[in-house]
Design an enzyme around this catalytic site. Structure first.
Site, PDB file in Angstrom:
ATOM      1  N   ASN A  11       0.841  -1.204   0.000  1.00 23.39           N
ATOM      2  CA  ASN A  11       0.000   0.000   0.000  1.00 23.39           C
ATOM      3  C   ASN A  11       0.871   1.246   0.000  1.00 23.39           C
ATOM      4  OD1 ASN A  11      -2.348  -1.531   0.362  1.00 23.39           O
ATOM      5  ND2 ASN A  11      -2.299  -1.315   2.593  1.00 23.39           N
ATOM      6  N   GLY A  41       2.133  -6.480   4.145  1.00 27.63           N
ATOM      7  CA  GLY A  41       3.070  -7.392   3.473  1.00 27.63           C
ATOM      8  C   GLY A  41       4.361  -6.672   3.138  1.00 27.63           C
ATOM      9  N   ASN A  43       5.559  -3.970   4.419  1.00 29.30           N
ATOM     10  CA  ASN A  43       6.293  -3.596   5.636  1.00 29.30           C
ATOM     11  C   ASN A  43       7.104  -4.788   6.162  1.00 29.30           C
ATOM     12  OD1 ASN A  43       4.937  -1.176   5.384  1.00 29.30           O
ATOM     13  ND2 ASN A  43       3.448  -1.606   7.001  1.00 29.30           N
ATOM     14  N   GLY A 227       3.838  -6.591  26.716  1.00 30.50           N
ATOM     15  CA  GLY A 227       4.764  -7.640  26.307  1.00 30.50           C
ATOM     16  C   GLY A 227       4.148  -8.620  25.330  1.00 30.50           C
ATOM     17  N   ALA A 251       2.766  -0.159  11.902  1.00 32.61           N
ATOM     18  CA  ALA A 251       3.811  -1.092  11.435  1.00 32.61           C
ATOM     19  C   ALA A 251       4.670  -1.678  12.551  1.00 32.61           C
ATOM     20  CB  ALA A 251       4.706  -0.472  10.361  1.00 32.61           C
ATOM     21  N   ALA A 252       4.360  -1.375  13.811  1.00 30.30           N
ATOM     22  CA  ALA A 252       5.119  -2.013  14.897  1.00 30.30           C
ATOM     23  C   ALA A 252       4.897  -3.531  14.831  1.00 30.30           C
ATOM     24  CB  ALA A 252       4.689  -1.459  16.251  1.00 30.30           C
ATOM     25  N   GLY A 253       3.655  -3.933  14.550  1.00 36.06           N
ATOM     26  CA  GLY A 253       3.360  -5.369  14.419  1.00 36.06           C
ATOM     27  C   GLY A 253       4.076  -5.971  13.218  1.00 36.06           C
ATOM     28  N   GLY A 289       5.367   6.862  10.532  1.00 39.72           N
ATOM     29  CA  GLY A 289       5.261   6.191   9.236  1.00 39.72           C
ATOM     30  C   GLY A 289       5.505   4.694   9.355  1.00 39.72           C
TER      31      GLY A 289
HETATM   32  O1  RIB Z   1       0.334  -2.505   9.656  1.00 35.63           O
HETATM   33  C1  RIB Z   1       0.352  -1.196   9.145  1.00 35.63           C
HETATM   34  C2  RIB Z   1      -0.132  -1.179   7.732  1.00 35.63           C
HETATM   35  O2  RIB Z   1      -1.495  -1.557   7.681  1.00 35.63           O
HETATM   36  C3  RIB Z   1      -0.072   0.160   7.062  1.00 35.63           C
HETATM   37  O3  RIB Z   1       1.169   0.395   6.452  1.00 35.63           O
HETATM   38  C4  RIB Z   1      -1.252   0.143   6.108  1.00 35.63           C
HETATM   39  O4  RIB Z   1      -0.913   0.229   4.778  1.00 35.63           O
HETATM   40  C5  RIB Z   1      -2.028  -1.130   6.440  1.00 35.63           C
HETATM   41  O5  RIB Z   1      -1.768  -2.143   5.535  1.00 35.63           O
END
Ligand code: RIB
Length: 307
Positions: A11, A41, A43, A227, A251-253, A289
């Site tokens: 994305n 994906g 990320n 945690g 995007a931490a996950g 971001g």
């Molecule tokens: O996990 C974060 C992402 O979820 C973002 O970058 C967004 O594009 C969505 O896919």
């Protein structure tokens, strides 16, 4: 260098910082706007590449300028883009993201070409699976495609990490093809058909049993600042979160899952891999971001040395 395959979404993110996430019908005056590369994906693919993995990304984008930018960005990160296809009708996926002052976010995705990533596109990449160490996938592409990738990976002895985000129910056949499942608490509730408020009161052991009851042998339930639970058939162990000043948790996950796949691909056990993954997730939360926030191997090593 571990070889990691990612099958998933790409994305472009439109991110606005806001004092709080708008309620339905509410208009909020935010402040800064940034456009950044995202998609769970992508990320995970970029995250794994920055950690030093040899990454192949299977994805689908539009024929538009965003699609061009996505492919150029992944190439610049050293990702193998041979199996990224372009859809002549659908636009590249986009996400509208609001990030609140405490770092929490809300995300709305227009999937576009991501929903045209089909099983045949994964089958075309089949030869690459024979060389891979790990496959990591989120759920922003059709389920049949995820299922096909998991099946091919299994047939080649590749470790399958499934990040069930966004939350949804999944067929048992898919869950049984997964080696490590990585839901957060809400995703686990959805998978298990439990009300969200009910899952909040459960003990670590109960959460572990629920995860194993889905048919997987191992998994990690991520709990944000509380945690993560590392779960296998013998025990459930909680590992603490690293304390950081969260600026944007977007995007931490994904950083967590990228770190997990890389560490598992390198031969770490699940607990070691979970600690490494937690460091990746924590670092990603300290920057704005999605892809701009994903840490490099050196940054993670320095962070772990300090903590
Ligand atoms: O996990 C974060 C992402 O979820 C973002 O970058 C967004 O594009 C969505 O896919």
């Amino acid at each position: 260098m571990p070889r990691v395959i990612v099958v998933g979404s790409a994305n472009v993110d439109f991110v606005v910082q806001t004092p709080h996430i708008p309620r339905p019908g509410e208009t909020v005056l935010g402040h800064s706007f940034v456009m950044a590369m995202g998609g769970k994906g992508a990320n995970q693919a970029v995250g794994a590449a920055r950690l030093g993995a040899d990454v192949l990304f299977v994805a689908r984008v539009g024929m538009d300028i965003f699609g061009d930018q996505c492919v150029q960005t992944y190439r610049a990160e050293g990702i193998d883009t041979r199996y990224i296809t372009r859809d002549p009708e659908e636009a590249t996926g986009v996400a509208l993201i609001a990030v609140a002052a405490d770092g929490e976010n809300s995300i709305t995705v227009a999937s576009g070409a991501n929903m045209r990533l089909l099983p045949e596109h994964v089958e075309a990449a089949q030869e690459a699976f024979s060389q891979a160490d790990a496959l990591v996938m989120p759920l922003e592409v059709p389920l049949d495609t995820v299922m096909t990738a998991a099946r091919i990976a299994r047939a080649h002895g590749v470790k399958v990490v499934l990040n069930p985000a966004p939350a949804r129910t999944l067929p048992r056949e898919l869950l049984q093809a997964v080696d490590v499942l990585t839901p957060n608490r809400i995703e686990l509730a959805q998978l298990a058909g439990i009300a969200e408020q009910d899952i909040l009161n459960l003990t670590d052991e109960q959460l572990g049993q629920i995860l194993l009851g889905l048919g997987v042998n191992e998994g990690i339930v991520t709990l944000g600042a509380e945690g993560a639970l590392v779960i296998d058939r013998h025990r459930t162990v909680r590992i603490p979160a690293f304390r950081v000043q969260a600026v944007d948790t977007t995007a931490a996950g994904d950083a967590f899952n990228a770190g997990l796949a890389v560490a598992l691909g390198q031969g770490s056990d699940l607990q070691q891999a979970a600690r490494y993954a937690s460091a990746c997730g924590a670092l990603a939360a300290t920057k704005m971001g999605a892809q701009p926030s994903l840490p490099t191997a050196d940054e993670v090593a320095a962070f772990l040395a300090q903590h």
